[in-house]
Design a protein around this motif. Structure first.
Motif, PDB file in Angstrom:
ATOM      1  N   LYS A 106       0.772  -1.027  -0.090  1.00 49.43           N
ATOM      2  CA  LYS A 106      -0.010   0.021  -0.046  1.00 49.43           C
ATOM      3  C   LYS A 106       0.979   1.221  -0.075  1.00 49.43           C
ATOM      4  CE  LYS A 106      -3.696  -1.962   2.763  1.00 49.43           C
ATOM      5  NZ  LYS A 106      -4.493  -1.877   3.943  1.00 49.43           N
ATOM      6  N   ALA A 107       0.319   2.292  -0.678  1.00 49.95           N
ATOM      7  CA  ALA A 107       1.078   3.570  -0.562  1.00 49.95           C
ATOM      8  C   ALA A 107      -0.023   4.698  -0.796  1.00 49.95           C
ATOM      9  CB  ALA A 107       2.265   3.598  -1.763  1.00 49.95           C
ATOM     10  N   PRO A 108       0.270   6.038  -0.178  1.00 48.89           N
ATOM     11  CA  PRO A 108      -0.627   7.089  -0.170  1.00 48.89           C
ATOM     12  C   PRO A 108      -0.344   7.428  -1.495  1.00 48.89           C
ATOM     13  CG  PRO A 108       1.353   7.544   1.274  1.00 48.89           C
ATOM     14  CD  PRO A 108       1.301   6.144   1.036  1.00 48.89           C
ATOM     15  N   LEU A 109      -1.259   8.085  -1.981  1.00 46.41           N
ATOM     16  CA  LEU A 109      -1.659   8.625  -3.373  1.00 46.41           C
ATOM     17  C   LEU A 109      -2.455   9.900  -3.168  1.00 46.41           C
ATOM     18  CD1 LEU A 109      -1.174   8.585  -6.695  1.00 46.41           C
ATOM     19  CD2 LEU A 109      -3.271   7.371  -6.622  1.00 46.41           C
ATOM     20  N   VAL A 110      -1.801  11.046  -3.639  1.00 46.49           N
ATOM     21  CA  VAL A 110      -2.525  12.322  -3.419  1.00 46.49           C
ATOM     22  C   VAL A 110      -2.782  12.807  -4.854  1.00 46.49           C
ATOM     23  CG1 VAL A 110      -2.748  14.702  -2.472  1.00 46.49           C
ATOM     24  CG2 VAL A 110      -1.450  12.739  -1.095  1.00 46.49           C
ATOM     25  N   VAL A 111      -4.126  12.892  -5.279  1.00 45.67           N
ATOM     26  CA  VAL A 111      -4.201  13.687  -6.517  1.00 45.67           C
ATOM     27  C   VAL A 111      -4.648  15.124  -6.256  1.00 45.67           C
ATOM     28  CG1 VAL A 111      -5.547  13.728  -8.732  1.00 45.67           C
ATOM     29  CG2 VAL A 111      -4.710  11.494  -7.518  1.00 45.67           C
ATOM     30  N   GLU A 112      -3.877  16.122  -6.629  1.00 47.72           N
ATOM     31  CA  GLU A 112      -4.128  17.438  -6.218  1.00 47.72           C
ATOM     32  C   GLU A 112      -4.153  18.349  -7.515  1.00 47.72           C
ATOM     33  OE1 GLU A 112      -1.738  18.748  -3.110  1.00 47.72           O
ATOM     34  OE2 GLU A 112      -3.093  20.022  -2.224  1.00 47.72           O
ATOM     35  N   PHE A 113      -5.043  19.166  -7.724  1.00 50.99           N
ATOM     36  CA  PHE A 113      -5.132  19.896  -8.894  1.00 50.99           C
ATOM     37  C   PHE A 113      -5.850  20.988  -8.755  1.00 50.99           C
ATOM     38  CE2 PHE A 113      -7.946  16.163  -9.217  1.00 50.99           C
ATOM     39  CZ  PHE A 113      -8.891  16.680  -9.171  1.00 50.99           C
ATOM     40  N   GLN A 138      -9.500  24.622  -6.419  1.00 50.46           N
ATOM     41  CA  GLN A 138      -8.576  23.902  -5.662  1.00 50.46           C
ATOM     42  C   GLN A 138      -9.099  22.502  -5.451  1.00 50.46           C
ATOM     43  OE1 GLN A 138      -5.306  24.175  -5.207  1.00 50.46           O
ATOM     44  NE2 GLN A 138      -5.106  26.286  -5.765  1.00 50.46           N
ATOM     45  N   ALA A 139      -8.378  21.229  -5.796  1.00 54.80           N
ATOM     46  CA  ALA A 139      -9.180  20.137  -5.440  1.00 54.80           C
ATOM     47  C   ALA A 139      -8.020  19.110  -4.986  1.00 54.80           C
ATOM     48  CB  ALA A 139      -9.814  19.418  -6.611  1.00 54.80           C
ATOM     49  N   ARG A 140      -8.159  18.317  -4.010  1.00 54.63           N
ATOM     50  CA  ARG A 140      -7.539  17.468  -3.473  1.00 54.63           C
ATOM     51  C   ARG A 140      -7.990  16.105  -3.157  1.00 54.63           C
ATOM     52  NH1 ARG A 140      -2.314  17.162   0.732  1.00 54.63           N
ATOM     53  NH2 ARG A 140      -2.576  15.243   1.332  1.00 54.63           N
ATOM     54  N   LEU A 141      -7.619  14.930  -3.331  1.00 51.95           N
ATOM     55  CA  LEU A 141      -8.291  13.833  -3.004  1.00 51.95           C
ATOM     56  C   LEU A 141      -7.254  12.927  -2.580  1.00 51.95           C
ATOM     57  CD1 LEU A 141     -10.694  13.393  -6.061  1.00 51.95           C
ATOM     58  CD2 LEU A 141     -11.152  13.903  -3.713  1.00 51.95           C
ATOM     59  N   ASP A 142      -7.495  12.224  -1.642  1.00 50.42           N
ATOM     60  CA  ASP A 142      -6.464  11.213  -0.952  1.00 50.42           C
ATOM     61  C   ASP A 142      -6.840   9.833  -1.182  1.00 50.42           C
ATOM     62  OD1 ASP A 142      -6.185  13.929   0.501  1.00 50.42           O
ATOM     63  OD2 ASP A 142      -4.101  12.799   1.274  1.00 50.42           O
ATOM     64  N   TYR A 143      -5.854   8.971  -1.795  1.00 51.98           N
ATOM     65  CA  TYR A 143      -5.983   7.660  -1.892  1.00 51.98           C
ATOM     66  C   TYR A 143      -5.171   6.905  -1.286  1.00 51.98           C
ATOM     67  CZ  TYR A 143      -8.826   9.404  -5.714  1.00 51.98           C
ATOM     68  OH  TYR A 143      -9.656  10.092  -6.591  1.00 51.98           O
ATOM     69  N   THR A 144      -5.557   5.494  -0.952  1.00 55.59           N
ATOM     70  CA  THR A 144      -4.425   4.544  -0.717  1.00 55.59           C
ATOM     71  C   THR A 144      -4.287   3.640  -1.696  1.00 55.59           C
ATOM     72  OG1 THR A 144      -5.024   4.553   1.599  1.00 55.59           O
ATOM     73  CG2 THR A 144      -3.722   2.636   1.089  1.00 55.59           C
ATOM     74  N   SER A 164     -16.556   3.146 -16.427  1.00 48.77           N
ATOM     75  CA  SER A 164     -15.790   3.090 -15.326  1.00 48.77           C
ATOM     76  C   SER A 164     -15.429   4.644 -14.946  1.00 48.77           C
ATOM     77  CB  SER A 164     -14.348   2.355 -15.398  1.00 48.77           C
ATOM     78  OG  SER A 164     -13.582   3.056 -16.409  1.00 48.77           O
ATOM     79  N   CYS A 165     -14.911   4.849 -13.821  1.00 48.96           N
ATOM     80  CA  CYS A 165     -14.380   6.143 -13.612  1.00 48.96           C
ATOM     81  C   CYS A 165     -13.079   6.464 -12.979  1.00 48.96           C
ATOM     82  CB  CYS A 165     -15.562   6.888 -12.635  1.00 48.96           C
ATOM     83  SG  CYS A 165     -15.098   8.527 -12.188  1.00 48.96           S
ATOM     84  N   ASP A 166     -12.406   7.219 -13.446  1.00 46.83           N
ATOM     85  CA  ASP A 166     -10.842   7.041 -12.926  1.00 46.83           C
ATOM     86  C   ASP A 166     -10.841   7.824 -11.564  1.00 46.83           C
ATOM     87  OD1 ASP A 166     -10.016   6.011 -15.297  1.00 46.83           O
ATOM     88  OD2 ASP A 166      -8.958   8.038 -16.090  1.00 46.83           O
ATOM     89  N   TYR A 167     -11.691   8.652 -11.156  1.00 45.51           N
ATOM     90  CA  TYR A 167     -11.649   9.339 -10.079  1.00 45.51           C
ATOM     91  C   TYR A 167     -11.869   8.570  -8.688  1.00 45.51           C
ATOM     92  CZ  TYR A 167     -11.619  14.365 -11.619  1.00 45.51           C
ATOM     93  OH  TYR A 167     -11.429  15.414 -12.181  1.00 45.51           O
ATOM     94  N   LEU A 168     -12.465   7.287  -9.020  1.00 51.60           N
ATOM     95  CA  LEU A 168     -12.914   6.308  -7.717  1.00 51.60           C
ATOM     96  C   LEU A 168     -11.649   5.787  -7.348  1.00 51.60           C
ATOM     97  CD1 LEU A 168     -15.659   4.274  -9.148  1.00 51.60           C
ATOM     98  CD2 LEU A 168     -15.732   6.071  -7.602  1.00 51.60           C
ATOM     99  N   ALA A 169     -10.467   5.455  -8.087  1.00 52.01           N
ATOM    100  CA  ALA A 169      -9.102   4.844  -7.343  1.00 52.01           C
ATOM    101  C   ALA A 169      -8.026   5.558  -7.713  1.00 52.01           C
ATOM    102  CB  ALA A 169      -9.112   3.450  -8.128  1.00 52.01           C
ATOM    103  N   GLY A 170      -8.370   7.030  -8.434  1.00 55.18           N
ATOM    104  CA  GLY A 170      -7.334   8.052  -8.548  1.00 55.18           C
ATOM    105  C   GLY A 170      -6.348   7.428  -9.822  1.00 55.18           C
ATOM    106  N   ARG A 171      -6.855   6.509 -10.594  1.00 57.08           N
ATOM    107  CA  ARG A 171      -5.976   6.080 -11.485  1.00 57.08           C
ATOM    108  C   ARG A 171      -6.146   6.561 -12.998  1.00 57.08           C
ATOM    109  NH1 ARG A 171      -4.048   0.123 -11.420  1.00 57.08           N
ATOM    110  NH2 ARG A 171      -2.335   1.306 -12.399  1.00 57.08           N
TER     111      ARG A 171
END
Ligand SMILES: [Zn+2]
Lengths: 313, 347
Positions: free
Chosen positions: A6-13, A168-174, B53-60
């Motif tokens: 697992k690794a943190p993944l931050v999508v920020e734009f 601004q948008a930021r989403l945090d994923y694992t 599908s939707c890329d935002y769900l898993a951020g990929r």
């Protein structure tokens, strides 16, 4: 089953968005503590205002100044505010029909508790102290028991109007890479390149993605490949990437590891950039704790014959 | 030209709160194999493939291209993708078959919500000027709709709880939440845990076929008698949240009101949205609603709408329904609605 990686993944734009004339007037108005609606041809006033009539799709431009007070048309009590929401203490989400408007605006209502909120209650805008021309210039609504505010026609003209917003948008994923890539990454940690073979067409994929794109079946048999390989094609990078501490120009190449049926990509070092060529034989160079090869360097072997890698281009 | 087009097979995965040990394609592939095996078709036999599908769900980014590995898309196949629920991919495939360009289509969709925070992720689909900067999450928006229904006298909290309980009384082996589940505390009042769908990862797939090809592939094809999709006005404050004119119009255009349906599979992620849909679609107790459990039992994002069509079709395949309505939704408060009417041959 081995532990899941697992690794943190931050999508920020930051989205920079331009505004149409009606949106521009509305958001500039908020900055000036004025709320504007737009009139449809059938006489309704839409707040928040839009560029086109939601029913007829015709362009609408007639702006009206509506009240900063209004009536709650529905509400929902949010006892656990989430990141980015208007208030950081429990509040009510509300749709508010401002005085003079025929449609409702979504925002937050600052109230002591759900018992203090009901549909039909009167509220008034609480302005943010710093306003930039954004929906957040309304800090929230607050309960109000005074008179209706006055409603007048407005030209919608302001000094220094806003023409865009930066959202601004930021989403945090694992992030988890799945079975096949987990095995690949774990092997890399031991400085081995392990691909997977398709049970149907026998091709070996490195890195493996879990399925053979030709046959549409799971790849399961693990196959160690490399460590050496052949440059199948390459490009010369002349522009320095942000946050990347590599001198330009350098060579980025597709490398077919020995035994693999798919080329992976990596940087070529240990050779002047203008001497890299198709067919060059290379081997990985590892750095302490790197987790993957830092780059590939020439092995000194004779170049591979074109026929040996032409299917991998 | 007009052609009769049918759903001839349906498969789905379990819906799980986490699927972290598999990638998207690893989650999807068994479902594709299952649906193809039901028809005996191979990838090369499929005329058109369409996915949702939707890329935002898993951020990929571009995750659907990796998912295509599971189809076996090389050499290149005729393929398309929609960035929404697979029900809309099915609509695209249906038009492709109508055009005569293909006789069979594979439609699939999948969603992995577990890597992210779904309530926050879904705020990014909202109006970016006036709404998204406030980060109103999916439950909050559904709660505003639920309160509007309560204020209008259309429902109350007890009835909402009963909808959740009835949905989860399903015997569907693929359901994520089944049996008695506590109604729980408020998530966003007036909606409680039991009024909200479980968050889960999953995939679904169907095969469509035209005319005689459908009869060859399936003993009792589920013929698509009509299918249509419509959308509400963009701004929530413009809409009457207690009604769904777009769902009603889609149903009308799909021919749903020409004769009663015996079964309805509704994609109502929140209990309150079933109230809206029953009203908009004029469904009464003569119609069996969501025998599969619906979205309150399993709501894999991007797959749950396609699964409604699949579940309705599967009942026709098994002879448990003769005429069924299937509905899919997307967006906040039933923003977009698709309705399909499916029928089996007379028995
Ligand atoms: Zn293969």
């Amino acid at each position: 089953m081995p532990d899941v990686l697992k690794a943190p993944l931050v999508v920020e734009f930051p989205f920079t968005r331009s505004l149409g004339p009606v949106q521009s007037a509305f958001l500039t108005g908020l900055r000036e503590r004025v709320i504007l609606g737009v009139k449809t041809r059938d006489g309704r006033t839409l707040v928040p205002p839009v560029e086109y009539d939601p029913v007829t799709a015709e362009e609408i431009r007639d702006l009206v100044h509506v009240g900063v007070t209004g009536t709650v048309t529905t509400w929902a009590w949010n006892h656990e505010p989430r990141r980015g929401q208007p208030l950081d203490r429990p509040f009510a989400w509300v749709l508010v029909k401002l005085d003079g408007a025929d449609t409702a605006l979504l925002h937050a209502l600052d109230a002591p508790g759900p018992d203090a909120v009901r549909t039909g209650m009167r509220v008034r805008v609480r302005w943010a102290e710093e306003r930039t021309g954004a929906i957040t210039d309304i800090a929230c609504f607050e309960p109000y028991d005074g008179d209706d505010s006055e409603v007048t026609v407005h030209a919608g003209e302001f000094e220094d109007p806003v023409h865009g917003i930066v959202a601004q948008a930021r989403l945090d994923y694992t992030y988890s890479p799945g079975r096949a890539q987990t095995a690949y990454i774990n092997a890399l940690a031991e400085r081995r390149a392990v691909g997977e073979r398709c049970p149907s067409c026998r091709k070996v994929y490195v890195p493996p993605r879990g399925a053979c794109p030709t046959c549409g079946v799971a790849t399961v048999e693990q196959v160690e490949v490399g460590p050496s390989g052949t440059v199948t094609t390459f490009c010369i990078v002349n522009i320095k990437a942000k946050n990347l501490d590599i001198e330009v120009p350098y060579v980025y190449a597709h490398i077919a590891l020995d035994g693999a049926d798919l080329a992976l990509h990596g940087r070529i070092g240990g050779i002047p950039y203008d001497q890299v060529r198709m067919g060059l034989r290379v081997e990985p160079v590892w750095t302490e704790g790197g987790g993957y090869p830092d780059h590939y360097r020439p092995t000194g072997e004779p170049d591979a014959e074109y026929d040996t890698y032409k299917e991998l281009l | 030209m007009t052609r009769d087009i049918a759903v001839v097979a349906f498969a789905q995965s379990d819906t799980l709160r986490s699927s972290e040990e598999v990638s998207e394609v690893e989650m999807l592939m068994p479902v594709l194999h299952d649906v193809l095996a039901q028809t005996g078709l191979k990838t090369a036999d499929i005329g058109f493939t369409c996915s949702g599908s939707c890329d935002y769900l898993a951020g990929r980014a571009f995750s659907f291209t990796l998912a295509l590995d599971g189809v076996g898309a090389w050499p290149p196949i005729s393929e398309s993708h929609v960035e929404t629920d697979g029900a809309w991919a099915l609509y695209e495939a249906w038009t492709k078959l109508l055009s005569g360009d293909a006789d069979t289509a594979l439609v699939y969709s999948y969603g992995k919500s577990s890597p992210g925070s779904l309530r926050d992720v879904l705020t990014r689909q909202l109006d970016p000027y006036y709404v998204a900067p406030l980060w109103p999450d999916s439950v909050a928006l559904a709660a505003l709709q639920a309160q509007a229904l309560i204020d209008a006298g259309d429902t109350d909290e007890r009835e909402l709880a009963a909808i959740g309980a009835r949905s989860r009384a399903t015997d569907n082996p693929r359901a994520q939440l089944k049996g008695p589940v506590p109604q729980g505390d408020y998530v966003v009042r007036p909606l409680r845990t039991g009024d909200c769908p479980p968050i889960g990862d999953g995939a679904a797939a169907v095969v469509l076929a035209a005319g005689e090809r459908a009869r060859e592939l399936c003993e009792r094809p589920a013929w698509i008698r009509g299918i249509d999709h419509r959308i509400e006005a963009h701004s929530l404050g413009v809409r009457d949240l207690t009604d769904s004119p777009s769902a009603r119009l889609a149903a009308e255009r799909a021919g749903a009101f020409e004769r009663p349906v015996d079964t309805a599979e509704l994609h109502a992620p929140f209990s309150s949205q079933e109230v809206v849909l029953r009203k908009a679609l004029g469904l009464d107790d003569a119609t069996r609603v969501n025998p599969s459990g619906g979205a309150l039992a399993a709501n894999p994002m991007m797959a749950a709408g396609l699964a409604r069509i699949g579940e309705a079709a599967a009942r026709i395949h098994r002879g448990e329904s003769d005429r069924a309505l299937a509905h899919a939704t997307s967006g906040p408060c039933l923003q977009q609605n698709l309705v399909a009417v499916l029928e089996g041959d007379p028995r």
